[in-house]
Enzyme design. Sequence first.
Site, short mmCIF file in Angstrom:
data_model
loop_
_atom_site.label_atom_id
_atom_site.label_comp_id
_atom_site.label_asym_id
_atom_site.label_seq_id
_atom_site.Cartn_x
_atom_site.Cartn_y
_atom_site.Cartn_z
N LYS A 268 47.70 48.18 26.30
CA LYS A 268 47.80 47.17 27.21
C LYS A 268 47.77 46.55 25.28
O LYS A 268 47.18 46.58 24.60
CB LYS A 268 45.84 47.10 27.45
CG LYS A 268 46.05 45.01 27.90
CD LYS A 268 44.47 45.36 28.11
CE LYS A 268 44.20 44.80 28.88
NZ LYS A 268 42.70 44.01 29.12
N ASP A 273 43.78 36.75 25.89
CA ASP A 273 42.96 36.95 27.29
C ASP A 273 42.32 35.75 27.49
O ASP A 273 40.80 36.11 27.80
CB ASP A 273 41.96 38.35 27.74
CG ASP A 273 42.07 38.56 29.04
OD1 ASP A 273 42.59 37.58 29.79
OD2 ASP A 273 41.65 39.36 29.36
N LYS A 280 38.31 32.25 32.16
CA LYS A 280 36.52 32.90 31.50
C LYS A 280 36.15 32.08 31.23
O LYS A 280 36.70 30.54 31.03
CB LYS A 280 37.48 34.08 30.46
CG LYS A 280 37.68 35.04 30.49
CD LYS A 280 38.06 36.59 29.27
CE LYS A 280 38.54 37.03 29.83
NZ LYS A 280 37.82 38.68 30.59
N ASP A 291 42.64 41.79 22.66
CA ASP A 291 42.90 42.81 24.21
C ASP A 291 43.96 43.16 24.06
O ASP A 291 44.16 43.62 24.63
CB ASP A 291 42.94 41.33 24.89
CG ASP A 291 42.64 41.53 26.77
OD1 ASP A 291 41.81 43.04 26.45
OD2 ASP A 291 42.82 40.92 27.50
N ASP A 350 42.54 37.32 35.83
CA ASP A 350 41.63 37.68 35.08
C ASP A 350 41.67 39.47 34.88
O ASP A 350 41.19 40.40 34.40
CB ASP A 350 40.17 37.40 34.46
CG ASP A 350 39.28 37.63 33.13
OD1 ASP A 350 39.78 38.14 32.46
OD2 ASP A 350 38.18 37.54 32.87
N GLU A 352 43.80 41.76 34.47
CA GLU A 352 45.84 41.54 34.09
C GLU A 352 45.49 42.89 33.36
O GLU A 352 47.12 42.68 33.03
CB GLU A 352 46.30 40.58 33.25
CG GLU A 352 45.50 40.54 31.67
CD GLU A 352 44.22 40.99 31.04
OE1 GLU A 352 43.38 40.18 32.30
OE2 GLU A 352 43.79 41.46 30.25
N ARG A 354 45.43 46.68 33.87
CA ARG A 354 46.13 46.61 34.55
C ARG A 354 47.82 46.59 35.35
O ARG A 354 48.44 47.33 36.02
CB ARG A 354 45.35 46.93 35.92
CG ARG A 354 44.58 45.72 36.76
CD ARG A 354 43.16 45.79 37.99
NE ARG A 354 42.06 45.99 36.88
CZ ARG A 354 41.22 45.86 37.03
NH1 ARG A 354 40.87 46.37 38.58
NH2 ARG A 354 39.83 45.80 36.30
#
Length: 506
Positions: A268, A273, A280, A291, A350, A352, A354
């Site tokens: 990933k 993020d 967030k 991230d 959020d 994201e 996956r």
Amino acid sequence: MTALTLSTAGAATLRADAVVVGVAKGAKGPVIAPGAEAVDTAFDGKLASVLDTLGASGAEGEAIKLPSPAGLKAPVVLAVGLGAAPEKGGAYGAEALRRAAGTAARTLTGAKKAAFALPIGSPEDAAAVAEGALLGAYAFTAYQGGDSAKGGAKAPLGEVALLGAKPRDKAYKAVAERAVALAEEINRARDLINTPPNDLTPEAFAAVASAAGKEHGIKVQILDEKALVKGGFGGILGVGQGSANPPRLVKLSYTHGKNAKHLALVGKGITYDSGGISLKPAGHNETMKCDMSGAAAVFAAVVAAARLGLPVNVTGWLALAENMPSGTATRPGDVLRMYSGKTVEVLNTDAEGRLVLGDALWKASEEKPDAIVDVATLTGAMVLALGNRTFGVMANDDAFRTAVHETAEEVGEQSWPMPLPAELRKGMDSPTADIANMGERMGSGLVAGLFLQEFVGEGITWAHLDIAGPAFHEGAPYGYTPKGGTGSSVRTLVRLAERMGEGDLG
Ligand code: BES
Ligand code: MN
Ligand code: ZN
């Protein structure tokens, strides 16, 4: 980076800024660990009692500096704690050695050269000390003035001289070379994680991968935003479309040979993020440059495998995007068509990770590798479950999950097996699409794992490492773990590749 040398010189005679000795917790106070006999002799055999008087107990994390007595070339002795002394005839654990060496290297920031007179009884012990020292010496100073007079950063320890490791012995030479390659790549991952997100965009990350590929004989293919549209990578595009910095899918191929086993690694790589439209709140986004730690780990592991010439083919997939809110961003309620053809209703922008991983996992599956391991800072739930130092391991195969967990333990990384309970799948049912990107709140780290599983090709052995806890260290440094990016999971991935090459996996 800090240099590593193996030396036959004695602890008393090597010219260095400091000599590092180990002190352990004995039944009746601190005891000096093997390797430091000559140093103890210079103290008339009283080093343990001197350290006792100074308050040392031998506990892990302790570091006490002493001026050297006459008879030692190095002007300073640094005693580092090893924790409990082993039973008579026993050896110190690898992780105790790694951490003590790391503490020593960190404590000696600014010094040019240190002699490490720690207990080394085998090549494995030498490897642990070398790894710990090289990882502990790490500092991220690229954005600081470097003027120590003005409070800027001091340079890391310049050279680690390992005493007690036989430089002419092939086994010792081999472990030293492995430790250097591994530590350099872990430190490279740390640099990437620590680089601020305004500089490390998906495009910039891809350029770093491309340059490293040239240097180490790794084939690098980059899908830019146009190629991603053409290929139908709706997950990666959907996450990246709100950002001015477009997404990338990077493929790194280290090929040993036609008949070798094939390990695919998927990382990933969200370079930042923000949460996207499901923004967030403040307090949750300050460290979200981390991230992309999964992609950094995968990248580092592929380069390490190539540098070590492992007898296995390793493919790395870096799913790179920046998750930002804007007028072009994916909205909660949008439906994306993934690379696999499945449609996903995005209920929370959020969630994201996956989405980008789903595309990369399906792409990786097309080559039918012997196993796929993905690495991701995927869920806050995993941090709540396992804390800041342990990553979760999920898999579609019990034996493989156990193998990954045990491999992590072998290399000194904390992990724990987690289930993928089938009943959590229905929470992701969507009235509009094939699946939603969110499910039940309870067990949401496992829900994320179940989502990923939908994008693993039929019959392929797969494990998912959720490194959201250990990827980025916000507390005080300890052992060989610095503040910031840690390089979590790189050692596990490299060891997995080695095991596959040894025919011991997949
Ligand atoms: N990158 C975060 C997960 C994360 C949290 C990493 C803390 C490191 C430290 C991920 O993209 C995320 O936001 N996950 C959400 C998912 C939720 C919206 C279903 C989470 O865990 O809250
Ligand atoms: Mn997120
Ligand atoms: Zn994320």
